[in-house]
Design an enzyme around this catalytic site. Structure first.
Site, mmCIF file in Angstrom:
data_model
loop_
_atom_site.group_PDB
_atom_site.id
_atom_site.type_symbol
_atom_site.label_atom_id
_atom_site.label_comp_id
_atom_site.label_asym_id
_atom_site.label_seq_id
_atom_site.Cartn_x
_atom_site.Cartn_y
_atom_site.Cartn_z
ATOM 1 N N HIS A 110 17.170 26.570 11.346
ATOM 2 C CA HIS A 110 16.531 27.917 10.936
ATOM 3 C C HIS A 110 16.824 28.903 11.898
ATOM 4 O O HIS A 110 17.280 29.900 11.987
ATOM 5 C CB HIS A 110 15.548 27.741 10.252
ATOM 6 C CG HIS A 110 15.054 29.210 9.878
ATOM 7 N ND1 HIS A 110 15.560 29.780 8.552
ATOM 8 C CD2 HIS A 110 14.034 30.123 10.127
ATOM 9 C CE1 HIS A 110 15.283 30.957 8.317
ATOM 10 N NE2 HIS A 110 14.106 30.944 9.224
ATOM 11 N N ARG B 148 10.981 26.553 9.400
ATOM 12 C CA ARG B 148 10.900 27.870 9.138
ATOM 13 C C ARG B 148 9.361 28.296 9.851
ATOM 14 O O ARG B 148 9.100 29.433 9.888
ATOM 15 C CB ARG B 148 11.132 28.117 7.562
ATOM 16 C CG ARG B 148 12.466 28.219 7.331
ATOM 17 C CD ARG B 148 12.478 28.465 5.708
ATOM 18 N NE ARG B 148 12.026 27.171 4.905
ATOM 19 C CZ ARG B 148 11.988 27.115 3.548
ATOM 20 N NH1 ARG B 148 12.472 28.287 2.824
ATOM 21 N NH2 ARG B 148 11.947 26.100 3.171
ATOM 22 N N ASP C 215 23.636 32.010 2.497
ATOM 23 C CA ASP C 215 22.203 31.734 3.209
ATOM 24 C C ASP C 215 22.109 30.173 3.969
ATOM 25 O O ASP C 215 22.876 29.450 3.547
ATOM 26 C CB ASP C 215 21.066 31.923 2.390
ATOM 27 C CG ASP C 215 19.937 32.457 2.688
ATOM 28 O OD1 ASP C 215 19.838 32.428 4.104
ATOM 29 O OD2 ASP C 215 18.865 32.640 2.179
ATOM 30 N N LYS D 128 15.805 42.562 2.413
ATOM 31 C CA LYS D 128 15.032 41.659 1.767
ATOM 32 C C LYS D 128 13.525 41.917 1.996
ATOM 33 O O LYS D 128 13.139 42.000 3.293
ATOM 34 C CB LYS D 128 15.446 40.295 2.187
ATOM 35 C CG LYS D 128 14.384 39.301 1.906
ATOM 36 C CD LYS D 128 15.077 37.859 2.084
ATOM 37 C CE LYS D 128 14.010 36.785 2.318
ATOM 38 N NZ LYS D 128 14.465 35.520 2.449
ATOM 39 N N ASP E 270 0.839 -1.140 -0.070
ATOM 40 C CA ASP E 270 0.039 -0.031 -0.089
ATOM 41 C C ASP E 270 0.809 0.980 -0.022
ATOM 42 O O ASP E 270 0.273 2.371 0.011
ATOM 43 C CB ASP E 270 -0.894 0.157 1.054
ATOM 44 C CG ASP E 270 -0.383 -0.065 2.624
ATOM 45 O OD1 ASP E 270 0.906 -0.259 2.548
ATOM 46 O OD2 ASP E 270 -0.813 -0.094 3.561
ATOM 47 N N GLY E 271 2.236 1.129 -0.111
ATOM 48 C CA GLY E 271 2.912 2.229 -0.111
ATOM 49 C C GLY E 271 3.701 2.791 1.210
ATOM 50 O O GLY E 271 4.426 3.523 1.298
ATOM 51 N N GLU E 272 3.173 2.030 2.164
ATOM 52 C CA GLU E 272 3.703 2.476 3.420
ATOM 53 C C GLU E 272 5.092 1.951 3.570
ATOM 54 O O GLU E 272 5.635 1.112 2.922
ATOM 55 C CB GLU E 272 3.075 1.791 4.683
ATOM 56 C CG GLU E 272 1.615 2.357 4.864
ATOM 57 C CD GLU E 272 0.856 1.733 5.922
ATOM 58 O OE1 GLU E 272 1.405 0.627 6.465
ATOM 59 O OE2 GLU E 272 -0.212 2.093 6.427
#
Ligand code: R5P
Length: 281
Positions: free
Chosen positions: A119, A86, A207, A181, A34-36
């Site tokens: 961050h 963020r 950055d 910015k 099932d993709g798990e």
């Protein structure tokens, strides 16, 4: 001690293991019908360094499964790139503090946490375990020195990143400055240089994250219009959503370099030494 990693963090994990003189334990990830996500890990001994960047939902799930699979050992968790950091507060009524949700889920049952250029460090207590953040100024300065530029200026794309730019610049004896910015929308930013004469000079923008690339693209356009000789970009975490890398190149940025916290063709310097040293303390 063994080091074990999610699929997207294998290279950095091997480098951390090398720096620590530790072995690497295998982590075989696969999928159920099932993709798990499914996982089978190899043998551990005592202490385990679990390494996994949260780049997307799959890498987050893999990291949660890996932590659980290592639960019988003393886990030192390394999150080289902490996605969702963020959103470190609810900017509007009804929003989650995503950084708290993700860090809280990852920190359960771990002994210690190490992040790289998270961050904002205010996120660290959300892990609920002793957490420290390492920074890569030394590796970045070494990379910039290797570019062989004459008196480059190290630029922060906003005032918040100025201390980072200064820390890099001080290692090479370079000038550090910042740009003003203004974020107009999620995908649009405007940049202005206040105290900088860019004419005929090489500019290296630094950055923490390069995601859509819009911040650095706007800065590069402004710097080129101001007469900069060459514009270069260094980001710690190269997320590069969509065609960000091409857009950055098309904006005339000559060199685009990131660390191996998110492995890509632009990974030019490593977080391994800084992480290993934090783990050894
Ligand atoms: C913002 O506060 C960060 O430090 C980065 O400047 C920002 O996340 C970069 O995002 P993008 O590449 O999408 O402009």
């Amino acid at each position: 001690m063994k080091v074990v990693a999610t699929e997207r963090s294998q290279l950095l994990a091997a480098r951390i293991a090398g720096a620590l003189g530790a072995g690497v334990a295998e982590a075989r990830f696969s999928r159920f019908p099932d993709g798990e996500h499914a996982l089978q890990r190899g043998a551990l001994d005592g202490e385990t360094v679990v390494v996994g960047s949260v780049v997307d939902a799959d890498s987050l799930v893999q990291l949660l499964l890996l932590i659980d699979a290592c639960r019988d050992s003393e886990i030192r968790l390394v999150v080289p790139y902490l996605g969702y950091a963020r959103q470190d507060r609810a900017f509007r009524e009804g929003e989650p503090v995503s950084a708290r949700a993700i860090a809280g889920a990852l920190g359960r049952g771990v002994f210690r946490v190490v992040t790289v250029h998270v961050h904002k460090e205010t996120v660290l207590p959300h892990f609920g375990a002793p957490a420290r953040n390492v920074t890569l100024e030394a590796a970045i300065a070494e990379y910039i020195a290797g570019l062989g530029l004459t008196e480059p200026a190290i630029l922060a794309p906003d005032h918040g990143a100025l201390s980072f730019a200064r820390a890099v610049a001080s290692r090479g004896g370079w000038e550090a400055e910042y740009l003003e910015k203004t974020r107009i929308s999620g995908t649009e930013v405007r940049m202005e240089a206040k105290n900088l004469d860019a004419r005929g000079r090489d500019m290296v923008m630094v950055d923490d994250i390069i995601s859509t690339g819009n911040t650095l693209i706007a800065a590069a356009k402004m710097l080129r219009a101001a007469g900069a000789k060459g514009v270069h970009a260094v980001g710690v975490h190269g997320v590069f959503v969509g065609g960000a890398l091409d857009l950055l190149r098309n904006a005339g940025i000559r060199e685009i370099a990131c660390s191996d916290t998110i492995e890509s063709g632009s990974s030019r310097f490593s977080a391994a030494t800084a992480v290993a040293s934090a783990l050894s303390r």
